[in-house]
Design a protein around this motif. Structure first.
Motif, short mmCIF file in Angstrom:
data_model
loop_
_atom_site.label_atom_id
_atom_site.label_comp_id
_atom_site.label_asym_id
_atom_site.label_seq_id
_atom_site.Cartn_x
_atom_site.Cartn_y
_atom_site.Cartn_z
N SER A 227 0.83 -1.20 0.00
CA SER A 227 0.00 0.00 0.00
C SER A 227 0.87 1.26 0.00
O SER A 227 0.62 2.21 -0.76
N LEU A 228 1.90 1.27 0.84
CA LEU A 228 2.80 2.42 0.90
C LEU A 228 3.51 2.63 -0.43
O LEU A 228 3.70 3.76 -0.88
N LEU A 229 3.89 1.54 -1.05
CA LEU A 229 4.60 1.63 -2.32
C LEU A 229 3.71 2.19 -3.42
O LEU A 229 4.15 3.04 -4.21
N HIS A 230 2.47 1.76 -3.47
CA HIS A 230 1.55 2.26 -4.49
C HIS A 230 1.26 3.76 -4.31
O HIS A 230 1.03 4.47 -5.28
N LYS A 231 1.30 4.22 -3.07
CA LYS A 231 0.97 5.62 -2.78
C LYS A 231 2.19 6.54 -2.80
O LYS A 231 2.04 7.77 -2.82
N HIS A 232 3.38 5.96 -2.80
CA HIS A 232 4.60 6.73 -2.55
C HIS A 232 4.78 7.89 -3.53
O HIS A 232 4.94 9.04 -3.13
N ARG A 233 4.72 7.59 -4.82
CA ARG A 233 4.97 8.63 -5.83
C ARG A 233 3.88 9.69 -5.81
O ARG A 233 4.15 10.90 -5.92
N ALA A 234 2.63 9.25 -5.64
CA ALA A 234 1.52 10.19 -5.58
C ALA A 234 1.61 11.08 -4.35
O ALA A 234 1.25 12.27 -4.39
N THR A 235 2.08 10.52 -3.24
CA THR A 235 2.24 11.30 -2.01
C THR A 235 3.24 12.43 -2.20
O THR A 235 3.02 13.57 -1.79
N ILE A 236 4.36 12.11 -2.84
CA ILE A 236 5.37 13.14 -3.10
C ILE A 236 4.81 14.22 -4.02
O ILE A 236 4.96 15.42 -3.77
N SER A 237 4.15 13.81 -5.09
CA SER A 237 3.62 14.76 -6.06
C SER A 237 2.55 15.65 -5.44
O SER A 237 2.44 16.84 -5.77
N SER A 238 1.76 15.09 -4.52
CA SER A 238 0.71 15.89 -3.87
C SER A 238 1.29 16.98 -2.98
O SER A 238 0.68 18.02 -2.78
N LYS A 239 2.47 16.74 -2.45
CA LYS A 239 3.11 17.73 -1.58
C LYS A 239 3.86 18.80 -2.37
O LYS A 239 4.01 19.94 -1.92
N THR A 240 4.36 18.44 -3.55
CA THR A 240 5.15 19.39 -4.35
C THR A 240 4.40 19.95 -5.55
O THR A 240 4.86 20.93 -6.15
N ASN A 241 3.26 19.32 -5.89
CA ASN A 241 2.51 19.67 -7.10
C ASN A 241 3.36 19.51 -8.35
O ASN A 241 3.16 20.21 -9.35
N LYS A 242 4.32 18.61 -8.30
CA LYS A 242 5.20 18.33 -9.43
C LYS A 242 5.41 16.83 -9.56
O LYS A 242 5.20 16.08 -8.62
N ALA A 243 5.86 16.41 -10.73
CA ALA A 243 6.24 15.02 -10.91
C ALA A 243 7.50 14.72 -10.12
O ALA A 243 8.26 15.63 -9.74
N THR A 244 7.73 13.45 -9.85
CA THR A 244 8.91 13.04 -9.08
C THR A 244 10.14 13.05 -9.99
O THR A 244 10.69 12.01 -10.36
#
Length: 329
Positions: A220-237
């Motif tokens: 679950s953490l792995l599936h959300k990881h990239r989206a979590t980062i992008s939601s905080k920065t409003n940018k792609a990883t």
């Protein structure tokens, strides 16, 4: 003037083509492409930028910034604008066309790396199908970013650095149903009951006693990881994607330890019972600028179930792309 014309004709540049050049990843990637040692020798580079979103003016601005890098071995970059969406039908049409362009225009030793967040395996498969005269081994889909993200979650669980986790294998559909395999995964510098000298490692599966976490929270953490980062920065990883691309380019173009295990989306020829003809993420190693599938990985009954599920999804994506292309013909 004649001398300059003769000089330009004598150049044999290394051509680098980047699609989706306005993606934030490319702003991070482009300056690093000219790092000494990334490509063997000291080639002259010819950079071609293609845009799949934004505007032609934005592409021109990117070209201007690239020129401002003042890299002696770089020709003035060229650019081309076209429109593409991340809709599966549009992806199928564009990568069908890209494959045809590679077949028509590229040299036979071209190497193609497919990266991104959507339909990565399918894109790579379409390129291979539409460039039949080029060795399919010259096309790969990048799993490395996902592999590094899995290592991060394991490292946090074991209170070590991400670099202390190695040999994590990612199977299957990189941007869809994938399976994380820890049978070869090792942890270094783990502060446990057993300690050893520098270079001492232990199996990750033996150090993580929380099986519930492995079965549920980890995935679950792995599936959300990239989206979590992008939601905080409003940018792609962008940084992690760039790092993963550079890691594969370095391993592919230079000497690399054959003992290091990478995960890479490659065309299956039936290895591990995976249906031939599917672009499937599996364990590989690099030697002398070439990759080869690891034959020393064990496929257990549990792993077989996961591989079959990944293969079913990839077959469905491939069939949908073929149907789309047939309807547009």
């Amino acid at each position: 003037m004649e001398e300059e014309v003769h000089r330009l004709k004598s150049l044999r540049p290394l051509h680098i083509w980047i699609s989706s050049a306005l993606n934030p990843v490319c702003y991070s990637l482009i300056p690093h492409l000219f790092t000494p040692g990334l490509f063997s020798g000291l080639p002259i580079f010819s950079l071609h930028l293609m845009d799949t979103s934004g505007s032609e003016e934005m592409l021109q601005a990117l070209k201007m910034e690239t020129v401002d890098l003042a890299i002696p071995r770089l020709h003035e970059p060229a650019g081309e604008y076209n429109d593409e969406q991340n809709d599966k039908d549009q992806v199928a049409e564009h990568f069908h066309r890209y494959g045809q362009l590679i077949e028509t225009n590229a040299q036979k030793d071209v190497r193609v790396l497919v990266a991104g967040d959507f339909f990565i395996n399918m894109k790579c498969s379409l390129l291979i199908e539409n460039a039949p005269s080029i060795d399919p081994r010259n096309f790969v889909a990048m799993t490395t970013q996902l592999e590094y993200e899995a290592r991060t979650q394991l490292a946090q669980k074991l209170s070590v650095k991400t670099s202390d986790i190695t040999n994590v294998i990612v199977w299957g559909n990189i941007s869809g149903s994938f399976h994380i395999d820890l049978q070869r995964a090792k942890v270094f510098r783990y502060d446990g009951a057993i300690r050893g000298p520098d270079g001492f490692s232990q199996h990750v599966m033996e150090m993580i006693y929380d099986w519930k976490w492995l079965k549920t929270d980890f995935r679950s953490l792995l599936h959300k990881h990239r989206a979590t980062i992008s939601s905080k920065t409003n940018k792609a990883t962008a940084i992690s994607t760039t790092n993963a691309i550079l890691a594969i380019l370095k391993a592919w173009n230079n000497a690399e330890s054959p003992e290091e295990v990478f995960s890479l989306g490659v065309l299956s020829t039936g290895q591990f019972g995976i249906p031939a003809g599917l672009v499937f993420s599996m364990p590989v190693s690099f030697t002398d600028g070439h990759w080869s599938v690891r034959s020393d990985v064990i496929v257990t009954d549990e792993l077989r179930v996961n591989l079959d599920a990944c293969a079913d999804e990839l077959r469905m994506e491939r069939d949908m792309a073929a149907k789309t292309l047939k309807n547009d013909a």
